[in-house]
Design a protein around this motif. Sequence first.
Motif, mmCIF file in Angstrom:
data_model
loop_
_atom_site.group_PDB
_atom_site.id
_atom_site.type_symbol
_atom_site.label_atom_id
_atom_site.label_comp_id
_atom_site.label_asym_id
_atom_site.label_seq_id
_atom_site.Cartn_x
_atom_site.Cartn_y
_atom_site.Cartn_z
ATOM 1 N N ILE A 184 -34.999 -38.910 -29.487
ATOM 2 C CA ILE A 184 -35.857 -40.084 -29.296
ATOM 3 C C ILE A 184 -36.955 -40.032 -30.350
ATOM 4 C CG2 ILE A 184 -37.294 -41.378 -27.698
ATOM 5 C CD1 ILE A 184 -35.916 -39.954 -25.395
ATOM 6 N N ILE A 185 -36.986 -41.030 -31.230
ATOM 7 C CA ILE A 185 -37.898 -41.033 -32.373
ATOM 8 C C ILE A 185 -39.022 -42.047 -32.149
ATOM 9 C CG2 ILE A 185 -38.099 -41.280 -34.866
ATOM 10 C CD1 ILE A 185 -36.252 -38.988 -33.986
ATOM 11 N N PRO A 186 -40.277 -41.586 -32.110
ATOM 12 C CA PRO A 186 -41.408 -42.525 -32.009
ATOM 13 C C PRO A 186 -41.552 -43.287 -33.326
ATOM 14 C CG PRO A 186 -42.072 -40.245 -31.546
ATOM 15 C CD PRO A 186 -40.728 -40.193 -32.189
ATOM 16 N N CYS A 187 -41.697 -44.605 -33.260
ATOM 17 C CA CYS A 187 -41.627 -45.408 -34.488
ATOM 18 C C CYS A 187 -42.856 -46.277 -34.758
ATOM 19 C CB CYS A 187 -40.382 -46.297 -34.443
ATOM 20 S SG CYS A 187 -38.838 -45.358 -34.477
ATOM 21 N N ASP A 188 -43.906 -46.144 -33.981
ATOM 22 C CA ASP A 188 -45.108 -46.933 -34.281
ATOM 23 C C ASP A 188 -45.707 -46.529 -35.618
ATOM 24 O OD1 ASP A 188 -44.772 -48.284 -31.940
ATOM 25 O OD2 ASP A 188 -46.763 -47.839 -31.127
ATOM 26 N N LEU A 239 -21.969 -37.672 -38.984
ATOM 27 C CA LEU A 239 -22.145 -39.045 -38.509
ATOM 28 C C LEU A 239 -23.563 -39.188 -37.983
ATOM 29 C CD1 LEU A 239 -21.257 -41.891 -37.664
ATOM 30 C CD2 LEU A 239 -20.337 -40.895 -35.546
ATOM 31 N N ILE A 240 -24.303 -40.131 -38.555
ATOM 32 C CA ILE A 240 -25.669 -40.432 -38.126
ATOM 33 C C ILE A 240 -25.662 -41.801 -37.465
ATOM 34 C CG2 ILE A 240 -28.029 -40.872 -38.907
ATOM 35 C CD1 ILE A 240 -27.452 -38.987 -41.279
ATOM 36 N N VAL A 241 -26.077 -41.844 -36.215
ATOM 37 C CA VAL A 241 -26.111 -43.085 -35.450
ATOM 38 C C VAL A 241 -27.557 -43.537 -35.298
ATOM 39 C CG1 VAL A 241 -25.652 -44.144 -33.198
ATOM 40 C CG2 VAL A 241 -23.991 -42.551 -34.192
ATOM 41 N N LEU A 242 -27.832 -44.767 -35.706
ATOM 42 C CA LEU A 242 -29.168 -45.348 -35.580
ATOM 43 C C LEU A 242 -29.127 -46.512 -34.598
ATOM 44 C CD1 LEU A 242 -30.163 -45.491 -39.371
ATOM 45 C CD2 LEU A 242 -30.723 -43.694 -37.723
ATOM 46 N N GLN A 243 -29.801 -46.344 -33.486
ATOM 47 C CA GLN A 243 -29.950 -47.418 -32.503
ATOM 48 C C GLN A 243 -31.436 -47.554 -32.200
ATOM 49 O OE1 GLN A 243 -26.058 -48.849 -31.762
ATOM 50 N NE2 GLN A 243 -27.967 -49.588 -30.875
ATOM 51 N N GLY A 244 -31.859 -48.764 -31.866
ATOM 52 C CA GLY A 244 -33.270 -48.913 -31.544
ATOM 53 C C GLY A 244 -33.633 -50.336 -31.226
ATOM 54 N N LEU A 245 -34.841 -50.479 -30.763
ATOM 55 C CA LEU A 245 -35.381 -51.792 -30.473
ATOM 56 C C LEU A 245 -35.633 -52.542 -31.778
ATOM 57 C CD1 LEU A 245 -37.849 -50.398 -27.818
ATOM 58 C CD2 LEU A 245 -35.919 -51.902 -27.306
ATOM 59 N N ASP A 246 -35.634 -53.861 -31.722
ATOM 60 C CA ASP A 246 -35.866 -54.664 -32.917
ATOM 61 C C ASP A 246 -37.181 -54.275 -33.582
ATOM 62 O OD1 ASP A 246 -33.526 -56.055 -32.577
ATOM 63 O OD2 ASP A 246 -34.451 -57.747 -31.526
ATOM 64 N N ALA A 247 -37.151 -54.153 -34.910
ATOM 65 C CA ALA A 247 -38.310 -53.829 -35.748
ATOM 66 C C ALA A 247 -38.712 -52.363 -35.670
ATOM 67 C CB ALA A 247 -39.513 -54.714 -35.421
ATOM 68 N N LEU A 268 -25.302 -36.835 -35.052
ATOM 69 C CA LEU A 268 -26.731 -36.924 -34.743
ATOM 70 C C LEU A 268 -27.053 -38.365 -34.387
ATOM 71 C CD1 LEU A 268 -28.113 -34.888 -37.793
ATOM 72 C CD2 LEU A 268 -27.617 -34.014 -35.495
ATOM 73 N N LYS A 269 -27.617 -38.574 -33.193
ATOM 74 C CA LYS A 269 -27.872 -39.939 -32.723
ATOM 75 C C LYS A 269 -29.376 -40.119 -32.519
ATOM 76 C CE LYS A 269 -25.085 -39.180 -29.259
ATOM 77 N NZ LYS A 269 -24.106 -39.208 -28.147
ATOM 78 N N PHE A 270 -29.903 -41.165 -33.141
ATOM 79 C CA PHE A 270 -31.346 -41.403 -33.116
ATOM 80 C C PHE A 270 -31.659 -42.705 -32.390
ATOM 81 C CE2 PHE A 270 -30.460 -38.811 -36.844
ATOM 82 C CZ PHE A 270 -31.367 -37.763 -36.670
ATOM 83 N N CYS A 271 -32.450 -42.590 -31.334
ATOM 84 C CA CYS A 271 -32.942 -43.761 -30.599
ATOM 85 C C CYS A 271 -34.351 -44.052 -31.096
ATOM 86 C CB CYS A 271 -32.942 -43.468 -29.093
ATOM 87 S SG CYS A 271 -33.669 -44.785 -28.097
ATOM 88 N N LEU A 272 -34.510 -45.148 -31.828
ATOM 89 C CA LEU A 272 -35.789 -45.499 -32.441
ATOM 90 C C LEU A 272 -36.589 -46.373 -31.472
ATOM 91 C CD1 LEU A 272 -34.523 -46.356 -36.045
ATOM 92 C CD2 LEU A 272 -35.023 -44.119 -35.044
ATOM 93 N N VAL A 273 -37.758 -45.867 -31.054
ATOM 94 C CA VAL A 273 -38.546 -46.534 -30.013
ATOM 95 C C VAL A 273 -39.878 -47.008 -30.579
ATOM 96 C CG1 VAL A 273 -39.549 -46.328 -27.717
ATOM 97 C CG2 VAL A 273 -37.470 -45.072 -28.272
#
Length: 287
Positions: A229-233, A61-69, A167-172
């Motif tokens: 916590i995944i850096p997304c810039d 199970l892969i969980v994708l959560q994050g701020l818009d865009a 695996l849970k990914f917080c996209l920042v």
Amino acid sequence: MNYAKRLIVEPGAKVRLKQFDPAYHGKGAAEQDPEQALQSVKVRIGELQRKMYGDNQHSLLIVLQGLDAAGKDGVCWHVIGGMDPQGCKVQGFKAPTAAEAAHDFLWRIHPHAPAKGEVAVFNRSHYEDVLVSRVHKLVPRKVWQRRYDLINEWEHLLHAENGTTILKFCLVISKEEQLKRFAQRLDDPHRQWKISDSDYRERECFDDYLEAFDDALERTSTSHAPWFIIPCDHKWFRNLAVANIVADAMQGLDLQYPKPALDLEEIRRAYHAAEEADKGSGKRKRG
């Protein structure tokens, strides 16, 4: 780079996303060709996922959560796209319907958990109920606070009863980069469909969401269901980081193709007999 070690939220660790650098991309990763590196790890993911499907003993199970865009859809396209759709499914969770809202908050989630041999990707997830519900005060504080424990119990159930790796990914993303991506959507006809009238309203709650994520990550990152916590810039680093973490986790499962249930020697004999019969039939026709 050991992406998992660098980006994991260790159980019990304090999280302060306001102090996190969304533009981080790592020295070693920046020196390689990101597109080539991503393609290489996607091939690896595809091979492992097919083996998981055949093994039929594990699920992911892969969980994708994050701020818009931040790029939840982008991860689905660039990383999950390397998997065989026969054994992989992506499920999004928007605002609950009236029927869903009449049940407990996990009622609509559980049917989409992966079966043995499957990979399930949640593009937004059960964490909406401790993020959006909290930020917009959709439920009382005492309600969303007790949900952390309920989430932990549900994820432990999946892991203990069905062998599910979670695996849970917080996209920042930074506030500045977020605004740039909103502008790009306005100018790109192929992405204008993604524009929402809530984009800028949600942007006003940017810091509130960071605080909500802080608590969610602190309260629900466990040894069997860790947060990263995944850096997304930098989109290329986001994709490379998620892909490597997924591939390494699957590699660690020691997946095996099942042994044939049939007698292969008997099948070979039948094949050779059929082959010889076809050859003989061809000679008679030519005669």
